[in-house]
Design a protein around this motif. Structure first.
Motif, PDB file in Angstrom:
ATOM      1  N   HIS A  68       0.859  -1.178   0.000  1.00  0.00           N
ATOM      2  CA  HIS A  68       0.000   0.000   0.000  1.00  0.00           C
ATOM      3  C   HIS A  68       0.903   1.238   0.000  1.00  0.00           C
ATOM      4  CE1 HIS A  68      -2.868  -2.757   2.237  1.00  0.00           C
ATOM      5  NE2 HIS A  68      -3.577  -2.370   1.199  1.00  0.00           N
ATOM      6  N   ARG A  69       0.420   2.314  -0.544  1.00  0.00           N
ATOM      7  CA  ARG A  69       1.193   3.554  -0.533  1.00  0.00           C
ATOM      8  C   ARG A  69       1.507   3.960   0.908  1.00  0.00           C
ATOM      9  NH1 ARG A  69       2.862   6.924  -3.743  1.00  0.00           N
ATOM     10  NH2 ARG A  69       1.736   6.096  -5.509  1.00  0.00           N
ATOM     11  N   ARG A  70       0.522   3.850   1.796  1.00  0.00           N
ATOM     12  CA  ARG A  70       0.726   4.243   3.200  1.00  0.00           C
ATOM     13  C   ARG A  70       1.759   3.348   3.885  1.00  0.00           C
ATOM     14  NH1 ARG A  70      -4.563   4.688   6.215  1.00  0.00           N
ATOM     15  NH2 ARG A  70      -4.504   6.775   5.375  1.00  0.00           N
ATOM     16  N   CYS A  71       1.673   2.036   3.667  1.00  0.00           N
ATOM     17  CA  CYS A  71       2.621   1.103   4.284  1.00  0.00           C
ATOM     18  C   CYS A  71       4.040   1.349   3.774  1.00  0.00           C
ATOM     19  CB  CYS A  71       2.213  -0.334   4.000  1.00  0.00           C
ATOM     20  SG  CYS A  71       0.663  -0.829   4.769  1.00  0.00           S
ATOM     21  N   ASN A  72       4.158   1.586   2.473  1.00  0.00           N
ATOM     22  CA  ASN A  72       5.459   1.833   1.856  1.00  0.00           C
ATOM     23  C   ASN A  72       6.077   3.106   2.444  1.00  0.00           C
ATOM     24  OD1 ASN A  72       7.664   1.944   0.166  1.00  0.00           O
ATOM     25  ND2 ASN A  72       6.504   1.786  -1.715  1.00  0.00           N
ATOM     26  N   SER A  73       5.267   4.138   2.596  1.00  0.00           N
ATOM     27  CA  SER A  73       5.774   5.400   3.139  1.00  0.00           C
ATOM     28  C   SER A  73       6.178   5.257   4.596  1.00  0.00           C
ATOM     29  CB  SER A  73       4.719   6.492   3.003  1.00  0.00           C
ATOM     30  OG  SER A  73       4.471   6.761   1.658  1.00  0.00           O
TER      31      SER A  73
END
Length: 92
Positions: A68-73
């Motif tokens: 997910h974009r959030r997890c990656n960030s």
């Protein structure tokens, strides 16, 4: 002058290959919204197991993971995924 390597054909092909597998997020284990807009926090991003800033290969399939974009960030450039807090079933 070379452009951004993430805009090149090999990188886009790697993203398409990983996206076609429709795997869950490797960090949190939840399903990814592959149809969501790229700016959405739950949308697909290509994450690197060994971060590029730590010597990871940009185009290596063995280094590519769906996230997910959030997890990656939130993971940043750490080499292991952040630990999710364990919740108990009751208030103690």
């Amino acid at each position: 002058m070379a452009g951004n390597p993430r805009n090149g054909r090999p990188y886009r092909a790697l993203c398409a290959w990983l996206r076609a597998q429709r795997l869950p997020c490797w960090i949190c284990g939840h399903d990814i919204g592959y149809e969501l807009d790229a700016r959405h926090p739950q949308s697909f991003t290509l994450d690197h197991l060994v971060p590029l800033s730590r010597g990871g290969n940009l185009l290596d399939r063995e280094n590519a993971r769906p996230a997910h974009r959030r997890c990656n960030s939130s993971r940043g450039n750490r080499t292991d995924p952040p630990r999710q807090p364990v919740r108990s079933s009751r208030r103690w």
